[in-house]
Design an enzyme around this catalytic site. Structure first.
Site, PDB file in Angstrom:
ATOM      1  N   HIS A   1       1.219  -2.771  -6.514  1.00 45.00           N
ATOM      2  CA  HIS A   1       1.352  -3.713  -5.404  1.00 45.00           C
ATOM      3  C   HIS A   1       2.645  -4.448  -5.245  1.00 45.00           C
ATOM      4  O   HIS A   1       3.152  -4.750  -4.050  1.00 45.00           O
ATOM      5  CB  HIS A   1       0.127  -4.465  -5.295  1.00 45.00           C
ATOM      6  CG  HIS A   1      -0.359  -5.091  -3.875  1.00 45.00           C
ATOM      7  ND1 HIS A   1       0.403  -5.198  -2.844  1.00 45.00           N
ATOM      8  CD2 HIS A   1      -1.517  -5.225  -3.397  1.00 45.00           C
ATOM      9  CE1 HIS A   1       0.138  -5.373  -1.764  1.00 45.00           C
ATOM     10  NE2 HIS A   1      -1.208  -5.754  -1.920  1.00 45.00           N
TER      11      HIS A   1
ATOM     12  N   ASP B   1       0.160  15.205   5.012  1.00 42.69           N
ATOM     13  CA  ASP B   1       0.030  16.677   4.905  1.00 42.69           C
ATOM     14  C   ASP B   1       0.998  17.350   3.897  1.00 42.69           C
ATOM     15  O   ASP B   1       2.181  17.386   4.326  1.00 42.69           O
ATOM     16  CB  ASP B   1       0.048  17.183   6.301  1.00 42.69           C
ATOM     17  CG  ASP B   1      -0.044  18.838   6.209  1.00 42.69           C
ATOM     18  OD1 ASP B   1      -0.318  19.538   5.176  1.00 42.69           O
ATOM     19  OD2 ASP B   1       0.079  19.365   7.141  1.00 42.69           O
TER      20      ASP B   1
END
Length: 470
Positions: A155, A412
């Site tokens: 993070h 994808d």
């Protein structure tokens, strides 16, 4: 059971800049460990090795542009995080499960075996030895096939939007497409650097100050230690419209009953985020069964990329989140007043961070914590960092997040779009994240979901109120 078939350290395909990269004060606010998430695909592609080779090659290519992710974090003497761009690489694992996709259930963190789909990190090692980005590609057993891509993301390197943009760009390269210049990251974080000498904050930054405690308590250590669980709550478009309609009805009704309510018939309707957040807050207050005069707040982060003046570059890579908190309310106010009462408090918190001067003041306030970062940095509670003087967002309060604008389902890798994306770990404090999930019957093909992390002892009642009160 999952077997690791290969572990690949992936370095940038070309020479990249070396040396220390300054991390902004905003980057310093987040816990130093990794955030886990998971993508699941229904593809029946049989050759896992070929897929991993393509992903490895494209990861090496994308790291040329995102070279900070191939570096390592270090602590400075003052407790600040710094990034060494040493090109030590990211980690990509190839794995195979003996379980079918169906045996993993709905892939939420409560399901047995979900952790085995996520890379494991040994946090006993020195921080400067830990990769900042790890991915595990796991092929499921059986004729239905399918794959999971488990992600660990550091993070301090970037917020959720930065992570999603990176992963979507990696996926795009994997399936053989090229990146547009507009998709390349903007790595210079100096836009979020406070001016010298520091200016005194111009606002009262309650978002960085201790949150209300349970009445009669002197700290929140007991609440930090309580076990949390997870629930995936899916809202139909009808549910969302009903919540918004309820807020409109009560907004235009007889007020909130105390003579100083926020109701204004001329203001714009409440957004999805405002009404769903208000609903979550009310249900959490009811489920906890605390005293009616118990103070409570909601805290959340707002993307400040377009709230700066001038705005940050479109593809700013880093943390660009402005924490904000609602006005303090009493539990009875939240549970007995109409939903519009809580929604208005959420709106007020959003409005604060919409002010450029407030954001700049916030930056100056945070910069003033030099050498005392542990007092405002989110602790790593899973490692037992229980302290009374550090941020904790659980009972009697709650932290919210909105992922509704994040294009998770564009990832994808040549397998088609994922049919599921979600967190792969239970948050160590009460937290609700509002996101979207593909649904043929939903608005524009998506339904709203709530990823709910809540104390085990209160989750059953929370779910009961969540559905009863719609």
């Amino acid at each position: 059971m999952v077997t690791i078939l290969g572990t690949h350290t992936v370095i940038p395909k070309e020479e990249t800049p070396k040396g220390l990269l300054w991390l902004s004060d905003n980057d310093q606010l987040w816990r130093w460990s990794h955030t886990p998430s998971i993508y699941v695909y229904k593809s029946k592609q049989n050759n896992n090795t070929v897929l991993v080779e393509r992903m490895r090659d494209s990861l090496s290519e994308i790291l040329v542009h995102y070279y900070p992710l191939a570096g390592r974090l270090n602590w400075t003497a003052g407790g600040r995080l710094e990034l060494d761009c040493n090109a030590n690489g990211a980690l990509l694992l190839e794995a195979e499960s003996k379980k079918s996709m169906a045996e993993y259930g709905d892939f939420t963190p409560n399901q047995p075996g979900i952790k085995e789909l996520i890379p494991a990190v040994d946090y006993s090692r020195q921080m400067n030895e830990l990769p900042l980005f790890l991915a595990q590609v796991t092929k499921f057993h059986g004729g239905d096939g399918g794959f999971a891509v488990g992600i660990l993301w550091s993070h301090p390197l970037g917020d959720g939007l930065a992570a999603i943009r990176f992963i979507n760009s990696w996926a795009k390269l994997t399936r053989g497409a090229k990146l547009d210049p507009s998709e390349l990251p903007f790595l210079d974080r100096s836009a979020l650097k406070s001016t010298e000498p520091l200016t005194s904050p111009r606002f009262d930054h309650r978002e960085f100050k201790p949150l209300p405690l349970i009445l009669g308590r002197t700290d929140n250590i007991e609440e930090q230690k309580k076990k949390k669980t997870f629930a995936l709550l899916k809202l139909t478009s009808e549910h969302v419209q009903k919540l918004k309609k309820n807020a409109i009805v009560t907004e235009n009704g007889n007020g909130n009953g105390n003579g100083n309510g926020p109701h204004n018939q001329s203001q714009r309707p409440y957004s999805r985020f405002e009404v769903i957040s208000a609903h979550i807050w009310r249900c959490a207050c009811k489920a906890r069964n605390l005293e009616e005069n118990q103070p409570t707040v909601v805290k959340f982060n707002v993307d400040i990329r377009n709230r700066m003046n001038p705005p940050l570059p479109q593809n700013y890579f880093g943390n660009a989140l402005g924490p904000t908190v609602t006005p303090t309310c009493y539990l009875k106010e939240i549970t007995s007043q109409p939903i519009s009462y809580a929604a208005q408090k959420i709106r007020e918190a959003v409005k604060k961070v919409s002010n450029h001067e407030f954001v700049k003041s916030q930056m100056d306030y945070v910069a003033g914590f030099e050498n005392r970062w542990d007092l405002i940095r989110t602790p790593y509670l899973e490692k037992g960092e229980y302290r009374a003087d550090v941020p904790f967002f659980g009972n009697p309060n709650i932290i919210l997040g909105s992922w509704m604008s994040m294009p998770f389902y564009e990832a994808d890798f040549g397998l088609g779009k994922p049919f599921y994306f979600g967190p792969a770990g239970v948050c160590p404090y009460d937290r609700a994240v509002i996101a979207l999930m593909p649904d043929e019957d939903g608005d524009n093909g998506y339904a709203v979901v709530v990823y709910m992390h809540f104390q085990v002892e209160h989750m059953k009642d929370f779910i009961k109120y969540f559905w009863e009160d719609i």
